[in-house]
Design a protein around this motif. Sequence first.
Motif, PDB file in Angstrom:
ATOM      1  N   VAL A  38      11.297 -33.268 -12.145  1.00  7.01           N
ATOM      2  CA  VAL A  38      12.583 -32.675 -12.489  1.00  7.01           C
ATOM      3  C   VAL A  38      12.332 -31.307 -13.098  1.00  7.01           C
ATOM      4  O   VAL A  38      11.591 -31.173 -14.073  1.00  7.01           O
ATOM      5  CB  VAL A  38      13.349 -33.568 -13.488  1.00  7.01           C
ATOM      6  N   THR A  39      12.925 -30.292 -12.490  1.00  6.68           N
ATOM      7  CA  THR A  39      12.784 -28.921 -12.999  1.00  6.68           C
ATOM      8  C   THR A  39      14.141 -28.249 -13.016  1.00  6.68           C
ATOM      9  O   THR A  39      15.085 -28.704 -12.375  1.00  6.68           O
ATOM     10  CB  THR A  39      11.840 -28.090 -12.104  1.00  6.68           C
ATOM     11  N   GLU A  40      14.213 -27.169 -13.754  1.00  6.14           N
ATOM     12  CA  GLU A  40      15.437 -26.381 -13.760  1.00  6.14           C
ATOM     13  C   GLU A  40      15.603 -25.732 -12.390  1.00  6.14           C
ATOM     14  O   GLU A  40      14.622 -25.342 -11.761  1.00  6.14           O
ATOM     15  CB  GLU A  40      15.348 -25.265 -14.805  1.00  6.14           C
ATOM     16  N   PRO A  41      16.855 -25.590 -11.944  1.00  6.13           N
ATOM     17  CA  PRO A  41      17.060 -24.894 -10.665  1.00  6.13           C
ATOM     18  C   PRO A  41      16.630 -23.432 -10.777  1.00  6.13           C
ATOM     19  O   PRO A  41      16.768 -22.817 -11.826  1.00  6.13           O
ATOM     20  CB  PRO A  41      18.563 -25.000 -10.422  1.00  6.13           C
ATOM     21  N   THR A  42      16.081 -22.925  -9.684  1.00  7.38           N
ATOM     22  CA  THR A  42      15.678 -21.522  -9.695  1.00  7.38           C
ATOM     23  C   THR A  42      16.899 -20.641  -9.498  1.00  7.38           C
ATOM     24  O   THR A  42      17.973 -21.106  -9.134  1.00  7.38           O
ATOM     25  CB  THR A  42      14.638 -21.226  -8.599  1.00  7.38           C
ATOM     26  N   ARG A  43      16.685 -19.364  -9.696  1.00  2.00           N
ATOM     27  CA  ARG A  43      17.779 -18.397  -9.614  1.00  2.00           C
ATOM     28  C   ARG A  43      18.504 -18.523  -8.278  1.00  2.00           C
ATOM     29  O   ARG A  43      17.932 -18.938  -7.289  1.00  2.00           O
ATOM     30  CB  ARG A  43      17.265 -16.980  -9.841  1.00  2.00           C
ATOM     31  N   ASN A  44      19.776 -18.158  -8.287  1.00  2.00           N
ATOM     32  CA  ASN A  44      20.557 -18.287  -7.060  1.00  2.00           C
ATOM     33  C   ASN A  44      20.744 -16.927  -6.393  1.00  2.00           C
ATOM     34  O   ASN A  44      20.339 -15.891  -6.930  1.00  2.00           O
ATOM     35  CB  ASN A  44      21.899 -18.978  -7.332  1.00  2.00           C
ATOM     36  N   LEU A  45      21.340 -16.929  -5.223  1.00  2.00           N
ATOM     37  CA  LEU A  45      21.517 -15.689  -4.462  1.00  2.00           C
ATOM     38  C   LEU A  45      22.427 -14.696  -5.178  1.00  2.00           C
ATOM     39  O   LEU A  45      22.214 -13.485  -5.100  1.00  2.00           O
ATOM     40  CB  LEU A  45      22.052 -15.998  -3.066  1.00  2.00           C
ATOM     41  N   GLU A  46      23.428 -15.206  -5.880  1.00  2.96           N
ATOM     42  CA  GLU A  46      24.326 -14.327  -6.640  1.00  2.96           C
ATOM     43  C   GLU A  46      23.557 -13.586  -7.729  1.00  2.96           C
ATOM     44  O   GLU A  46      23.724 -12.384  -7.922  1.00  2.96           O
ATOM     45  CB  GLU A  46      25.463 -15.142  -7.250  1.00  2.96           C
ATOM     46  N   GLN A  47      22.699 -14.303  -8.447  1.00  5.85           N
ATOM     47  CA  GLN A  47      21.889 -13.666  -9.478  1.00  5.85           C
ATOM     48  C   GLN A  47      20.930 -12.657  -8.865  1.00  5.85           C
ATOM     49  O   GLN A  47      20.725 -11.579  -9.419  1.00  5.85           O
ATOM     50  CB  GLN A  47      21.087 -14.714 -10.254  1.00  5.85           C
ATOM     51  N   ASN A  48      20.339 -12.999  -7.736  1.00 10.59           N
ATOM     52  CA  ASN A  48      19.424 -12.086  -7.074  1.00 10.59           C
ATOM     53  C   ASN A  48      20.148 -10.798  -6.671  1.00 10.59           C
ATOM     54  O   ASN A  48      19.628  -9.695  -6.854  1.00 10.59           O
ATOM     55  CB  ASN A  48      18.787 -12.750  -5.865  1.00 10.59           C
ATOM     56  N   ALA A  49      21.359 -10.941  -6.142  1.00  9.60           N
ATOM     57  CA  ALA A  49      22.147  -9.767  -5.754  1.00  9.60           C
ATOM     58  C   ALA A  49      22.489  -8.919  -6.978  1.00  9.60           C
ATOM     59  O   ALA A  49      22.410  -7.679  -6.929  1.00  9.60           O
ATOM     60  CB  ALA A  49      23.418 -10.201  -5.033  1.00  9.60           C
ATOM     61  N   LEU A  50      22.848  -9.556  -8.094  1.00 12.77           N
ATOM     62  CA  LEU A  50      23.161  -8.818  -9.310  1.00 12.77           C
ATOM     63  C   LEU A  50      21.927  -8.095  -9.845  1.00 12.77           C
ATOM     64  O   LEU A  50      22.004  -6.932 -10.247  1.00 12.77           O
ATOM     65  CB  LEU A  50      23.733  -9.754 -10.376  1.00 12.77           C
ATOM     66  N   LEU A  51      20.789  -8.765  -9.821  1.00  4.10           N
ATOM     67  CA  LEU A  51      19.542  -8.141 -10.250  1.00  4.10           C
ATOM     68  C   LEU A  51      19.282  -6.872  -9.447  1.00  4.10           C
ATOM     69  O   LEU A  51      19.021  -5.804 -10.014  1.00  4.10           O
ATOM     70  CB  LEU A  51      18.369  -9.109 -10.083  1.00  4.10           C
ATOM     71  N   HIS A  52      19.389  -6.975  -8.132  1.00  2.00           N
ATOM     72  CA  HIS A  52      19.109  -5.813  -7.285  1.00  2.00           C
ATOM     73  C   HIS A  52      20.149  -4.711  -7.450  1.00  2.00           C
ATOM     74  O   HIS A  52      19.815  -3.527  -7.365  1.00  2.00           O
ATOM     75  CB  HIS A  52      18.933  -6.250  -5.828  1.00  2.00           C
ATOM     76  N   ALA A  53      21.397  -5.071  -7.732  1.00  2.00           N
ATOM     77  CA  ALA A  53      22.428  -4.061  -7.992  1.00  2.00           C
ATOM     78  C   ALA A  53      22.103  -3.300  -9.275  1.00  2.00           C
ATOM     79  O   ALA A  53      22.239  -2.063  -9.328  1.00  2.00           O
ATOM     80  CB  ALA A  53      23.802  -4.717  -8.094  1.00  2.00           C
ATOM     81  N   GLU A  54      21.674  -4.001 -10.299  1.00  2.00           N
ATOM     82  CA  GLU A  54      21.297  -3.352 -11.566  1.00  2.00           C
ATOM     83  C   GLU A  54      20.095  -2.438 -11.349  1.00  2.00           C
ATOM     84  O   GLU A  54      20.061  -1.307 -11.840  1.00  2.00           O
ATOM     85  CB  GLU A  54      20.991  -4.393 -12.649  1.00  2.00           C
ATOM     86  N   LEU A  55      19.113  -2.917 -10.622  1.00  2.00           N
ATOM     87  CA  LEU A  55      17.917  -2.118 -10.372  1.00  2.00           C
ATOM     88  C   LEU A  55      18.210  -0.915  -9.489  1.00  2.00           C
ATOM     89  O   LEU A  55      17.640   0.167  -9.684  1.00  2.00           O
ATOM     90  CB  LEU A  55      16.834  -2.981  -9.722  1.00  2.00           C
ATOM     91  N   GLN A  56      19.093  -1.078  -8.532  1.00  2.00           N
ATOM     92  CA  GLN A  56      19.440   0.013  -7.616  1.00  2.00           C
ATOM     93  C   GLN A  56      19.968   1.223  -8.388  1.00  2.00           C
ATOM     94  O   GLN A  56      19.757   2.366  -7.987  1.00  2.00           O
ATOM     95  CB  GLN A  56      20.474  -0.464  -6.588  1.00  2.00           C
ATOM     96  N   GLN A  57      20.623   0.963  -9.519  1.00  2.00           N
ATOM     97  CA  GLN A  57      21.144   2.055 -10.338  1.00  2.00           C
ATOM     98  C   GLN A  57      20.027   2.889 -10.970  1.00  2.00           C
ATOM     99  O   GLN A  57      20.270   3.993 -11.441  1.00  2.00           O
ATOM    100  CB  GLN A  57      22.074   1.513 -11.418  1.00  2.00           C
ATOM    101  N   LEU A  58      18.817   2.359 -10.974  1.00  2.00           N
ATOM    102  CA  LEU A  58      17.681   3.097 -11.536  1.00  2.00           C
ATOM    103  C   LEU A  58      16.913   3.888 -10.479  1.00  2.00           C
ATOM    104  O   LEU A  58      16.119   4.762 -10.819  1.00  2.00           O
ATOM    105  CB  LEU A  58      16.729   2.129 -12.245  1.00  2.00           C
ATOM    106  N   VAL A  59      17.134   3.571  -9.210  1.00  2.00           N
ATOM    107  CA  VAL A  59      16.419   4.250  -8.130  1.00  2.00           C
ATOM    108  C   VAL A  59      16.715   5.741  -8.188  1.00  2.00           C
ATOM    109  O   VAL A  59      17.852   6.154  -8.358  1.00  2.00           O
ATOM    110  CB  VAL A  59      16.801   3.664  -6.755  1.00  2.00           C
TER     111      VAL A  59
END
Length: 103
Positions: free
Chosen positions: A4-25
């Motif tokens: 039993v493990t915690e669920p890994t990050r979801n696609l929505e979180q991944n998209a938000l992460l990349h949106a935040e990072l894209q602002q630094l490009v």
Amino acid sequence: MVKVTEPTRNLEQNALLHAELQQLVGRKWCGMTLDVEQWKRLMTLAWMRATQQGGVLYVQSVDGQGMDVIYQRTSTMSKAEMSELIEYIKAWKAENVPQQETT
């Protein structure tokens, strides 16, 4: 055996992460313009150190040409860890990036 493990990050979180990072490009760091993947690596390592996640290893490179860093990939992070990382990036941007650059 059941693990039993915690669920890994979801696609929505991944998209938000990349949106935040894209602002630094396009922003320079240490005189270099970094892409999304480079910012992700920098921010992930900084978050891991700031939150004392452990697992950050600095090792001699296998070809003897310097040092390498081994750390947790974002794809293996739990939902909670990914949320913390995203909040860390937002906080870093709030302190280090002028407002007009993040919109």
